[in-house]
Motif scaffolding. Structure first.
Motif, PDB file in Angstrom:
ATOM      1  N   LEU A 106      15.039  -4.056   7.891  1.00 50.93           N
ATOM      2  CA  LEU A 106      14.215  -4.692   6.851  1.00 50.93           C
ATOM      3  C   LEU A 106      15.061  -4.983   5.610  1.00 50.93           C
ATOM      4  O   LEU A 106      14.951  -6.056   5.010  1.00 50.93           O
ATOM      5  N   GLN A 146       5.046  -5.056   9.286  1.00 55.82           N
ATOM      6  CA  GLN A 146       5.087  -3.925  10.227  1.00 55.82           C
ATOM      7  C   GLN A 146       3.679  -3.770  10.782  1.00 55.82           C
ATOM      8  O   GLN A 146       2.707  -4.022  10.075  1.00 55.82           O
ATOM      9  N   LEU A 205       0.827  -1.208   0.000  1.00 56.37           N
ATOM     10  CA  LEU A 205       0.000   0.000   0.000  1.00 56.37           C
ATOM     11  C   LEU A 205       0.865   1.263   0.000  1.00 56.37           C
ATOM     12  O   LEU A 205       2.035   1.219   0.418  1.00 56.37           O
ATOM     13  N   SER A 206       0.256   2.344  -0.398  1.00 56.37           N
ATOM     14  CA  SER A 206       0.918   3.641  -0.262  1.00 56.37           C
ATOM     15  C   SER A 206       1.193   3.872   1.224  1.00 56.37           C
ATOM     16  O   SER A 206       0.328   3.631   2.067  1.00 56.37           O
ATOM     17  N   GLY A 207       2.404   4.272   1.538  1.00 58.43           N
ATOM     18  CA  GLY A 207       2.770   4.519   2.927  1.00 58.43           C
ATOM     19  C   GLY A 207       3.276   3.289   3.675  1.00 58.43           C
ATOM     20  O   GLY A 207       3.609   3.374   4.861  1.00 58.43           O
ATOM     21  N   SER A 208       3.369   2.159   2.978  1.00 59.65           N
ATOM     22  CA  SER A 208       3.814   0.933   3.667  1.00 59.65           C
ATOM     23  C   SER A 208       5.335   0.888   3.820  1.00 59.65           C
ATOM     24  O   SER A 208       5.865   0.013   4.517  1.00 59.65           O
ATOM     25  N   GLY A 209       6.030   1.801   3.159  1.00 60.49           N
ATOM     26  CA  GLY A 209       7.483   1.850   3.316  1.00 60.49           C
ATOM     27  C   GLY A 209       8.263   1.290   2.146  1.00 60.49           C
ATOM     28  O   GLY A 209       9.467   1.027   2.278  1.00 60.49           O
ATOM     29  N   SER A 256      13.469  -0.931  11.824  1.00 60.43           N
ATOM     30  CA  SER A 256      14.031   0.179  11.039  1.00 60.43           C
ATOM     31  C   SER A 256      14.165  -0.272   9.582  1.00 60.43           C
ATOM     32  O   SER A 256      14.291  -1.477   9.297  1.00 60.43           O
ATOM     33  N   PRO A 257      14.186   0.684   8.652  1.00 55.41           N
ATOM     34  CA  PRO A 257      14.382   0.335   7.242  1.00 55.41           C
ATOM     35  C   PRO A 257      15.669  -0.476   7.023  1.00 55.41           C
ATOM     36  O   PRO A 257      15.689  -1.395   6.213  1.00 55.41           O
ATOM     37  N   PRO A 312       2.416  10.372   4.727  1.00 59.42           N
ATOM     38  CA  PRO A 312       3.384  11.469   4.595  1.00 59.42           C
ATOM     39  C   PRO A 312       3.006  12.509   3.543  1.00 59.42           C
ATOM     40  O   PRO A 312       3.433  13.653   3.632  1.00 59.42           O
ATOM     41  N   ARG A 350       0.550   7.142   8.959  1.00 58.55           N
ATOM     42  CA  ARG A 350       1.798   7.755   8.448  1.00 58.55           C
ATOM     43  C   ARG A 350       1.464   8.885   7.463  1.00 58.55           C
ATOM     44  O   ARG A 350       1.971   9.996   7.607  1.00 58.55           O
ATOM     45  N   SER A 392       9.330   2.677  -0.779  1.00 62.96           N
ATOM     46  CA  SER A 392      10.448   3.503  -1.262  1.00 62.96           C
ATOM     47  C   SER A 392      11.565   3.555  -0.226  1.00 62.96           C
ATOM     48  O   SER A 392      12.757   3.520  -0.578  1.00 62.96           O
ATOM     49  N   THR A 393      11.183   3.615   1.037  1.00 58.16           N
ATOM     50  CA  THR A 393      12.179   3.695   2.109  1.00 58.16           C
ATOM     51  C   THR A 393      13.024   2.419   2.142  1.00 58.16           C
ATOM     52  O   THR A 393      14.257   2.482   2.214  1.00 58.16           O
TER      53      THR A 393
HETATM   54  N1  LIG Z   1      10.435   0.849   8.699  1.00 54.69           N
HETATM   55  C1  LIG Z   1       9.807   1.988   8.948  1.00 54.69           C
HETATM   56  N2  LIG Z   1       9.506   2.345  10.206  1.00 54.69           N
HETATM   57  C2  LIG Z   1       8.863   3.492  10.452  1.00 54.69           C
HETATM   58  N3  LIG Z   1       8.460   4.372   9.501  1.00 54.69           N
HETATM   59  C3  LIG Z   1       8.727   4.063   8.238  1.00 54.69           C
HETATM   60  C4  LIG Z   1       9.415   2.861   7.889  1.00 54.69           C
HETATM   61  N4  LIG Z   1       9.532   2.818   6.562  1.00 54.69           N
HETATM   62  C5  LIG Z   1       8.955   3.945   6.089  1.00 54.69           C
HETATM   63  N5  LIG Z   1       8.483   4.696   7.099  1.00 54.69           N
HETATM   64  C6  LIG Z   1       7.803   5.982   6.956  1.00 54.69           C
HETATM   65  O1  LIG Z   1       6.541   5.717   6.379  1.00 54.69           O
HETATM   66  C7  LIG Z   1       6.237   6.716   5.428  1.00 54.69           C
HETATM   67  C8  LIG Z   1       5.969   6.074   4.083  1.00 54.69           C
HETATM   68  O2  LIG Z   1       7.156   5.499   3.605  1.00 54.69           O
HETATM   69  P1  LIG Z   1       7.413   5.363   2.051  1.00 54.69           P
HETATM   70  O3  LIG Z   1       8.706   4.654   1.900  1.00 54.69           O
HETATM   71  O4  LIG Z   1       7.244   6.672   1.380  1.00 54.69           O
HETATM   72  O5  LIG Z   1       6.211   4.374   1.637  1.00 54.69           O
HETATM   73  P2  LIG Z   1       5.644   4.005   0.214  1.00 54.69           P
HETATM   74  O6  LIG Z   1       6.769   4.154  -0.766  1.00 54.69           O
HETATM   75  O7  LIG Z   1       5.178   2.613   0.347  1.00 54.69           O
HETATM   76  O8  LIG Z   1       4.541   4.966  -0.031  1.00 54.69           O
HETATM   77  C9  LIG Z   1       7.383   7.695   5.420  1.00 54.69           C
HETATM   78  O9  LIG Z   1       7.062   8.788   6.249  1.00 54.69           O
HETATM   79  C10 LIG Z   1       8.524   6.913   6.019  1.00 54.69           C
HETATM   80  O10 LIG Z   1       9.432   7.725   6.705  1.00 54.69           O
END
Ligand SMILES: Nc1ncnc2c1ncn2[C@@H]1O[C@H](COP(=O)(O)OP(=O)(O)O)[C@@H](O)[C@H]1O
Ligand SMILES: Nc1ncnc2c1ncn2[C@@H]1O[C@H](COP(=O)(O)OS(=O)(=O)O)[C@@H](OP(=O)(O)O)[C@H]1O
Length: 295
Positions: free
Chosen positions: A279, A268, A126-130, A275-276, A234, A232, A132-133
């Protein structure tokens, strides 16, 4: 806790790229005054190129080693200039009368140069699932190990390659298909390609998997509850979607089909938070066990 699906860690290493003993090179590639030559082995490996680095090490004659490889290339091409050669053409999709042009430098040659195996790590969620991070954390961790990776991010690709696509179902499908094809090219280049896009449809993700040799498509599912993603938020998109200002937002009023059998599940929740970097290490472990971090 984050978990690697099928986490037995007893996976056998890939049997692709079995190396021919360099001390007994096939006669067909033996040249260069007793230099040690080697080719990538395995069913798909047919290249006649000397590994530049290994050849240099073996002979101490860098220039000549590469020259020998090039000579054999030209030799095989000799006689083609203006000669009659029939090439079979066919139809692929809407492209008629096309042919596949094979190159003598192959995937295994590039993998040997890079000391890794090209593959696709497909991060879905999903969007916001992390996504890209984790993609960036993984790319960073690979870089630190001297491994070449490249991130194909859904958002980023929509700035160029896929700028003509909307979020309606058929455009999302096309988005996935295009990124799948580009990822396949990166893998063929020997790169560890990290695709991170929502890719909400199982069928399309599976179609991307089918583009690659068995094992080379590694699906990573960001198993994060909608509620956590929404908290989240963002970019404030969930808020807009809930307010009805964005229509067809994944997880709100558009479907997301979770993988049924992904290679890796990164979980998560409100209780479980890694932490990223942690993961990313889970993915690195998988790549190590499967032999992708060596050629
Ligand atoms: N492992 C994590 N623990 C806590 N927060 C995270 C983690 N990974 C990502 N985030 C936060 O969650 C939000 C969405 O992350 P993002 O990578 O943009 O997700 P996506 O690409 O799936 O939309 C960002 O604010 C990011 O900082
Ligand atoms: N309607 C709708 N639904 C979902 N997401 C939306 C939408 N509109 C815009 N966005 C933003 O676009 C990013 C998702 O692009 P993707 O290419 O990954 O999506 S898809 O795979 O084609 O479904 C997504 O980025 P991520 O949050 O990184 O996933 C959003 O920021």
């Amino acid at each position: 806790m984050a978990a690697v699906a099928n986490q037995t860690f007893s996976f056998s290493k890939l049997s692709r790229s079995i190396r021919v003993n360099p001390l007994t090179p096939p006669a067909a590639i033996q040249s260069g005054g007793g230099r040690k030559l080697e080719v990538c082995g395995g069913a798909a490996a047919r290249s006649r190129f000397v590994s530049p680095i290994r050849a240099m090490e073996a002979s101490g004659e860098a220039k000549h080693a590469n020259g020998a490889a090039n000579r054999s290339l030209f030799d095989s091409a000799a006689g083609d200039c203006g000669g009659k050669k029939t090439v079979e053409v066919g139809t692929v999709g809407s492209s008629t009368n096309i042919a596949w042009h094979k190159c003598s430098v192959e995937k295994c040659d590039r993998e040997e140069m890079l000391n890794q195996k090209g593959c696709v790590i497909w991060i879905t969620g999903l969007s916001g699932s992390g996504k890209s991070t984790v993609a960036c954390a993984l790319s960073h961790a690979l870089y630190a190990r001297g491994k070449l990776s490249y991130v194909l991010d859904g958002d980023n690709c929509r700035h160029g390659l896929n700028r003509d696509l909307s979020f309606k179902a058929e455009d999302r499908s096309e988005n996935i298909r295009r990124i799948g094809e580009v990822a396949k090219l990166f893998a063929d280049a020997g790169v560890i390609c990290i695709a991170s896009l929502i890719s909400p449809f199982r069928k399309e993700r599976d179609a991307c998997r089918d583009l690659l040799p068995e094992g080379d498509f590694i699906e990573v599912y960001m198993d994060v509850p909608l509620q956590v993603c929404e908290t989240r938020d963002p970019k404030g998109l969930y808020k807009l979607a809930r307010a009805g200002k964005i229509k067809g937002f994944t997880g709100v009023d558009d479907p997301y089909e979770p993988p049924l059998n992904s290679e890796i599940v990164l979980q998560q929740s409100e209780e479980i938070c890694h932490s990223p970097a942690v993961l990313a290490e889970q993915v690195i472990s998988y790549l190590e066990i499967k032999g992708y971090l060596e050629s």
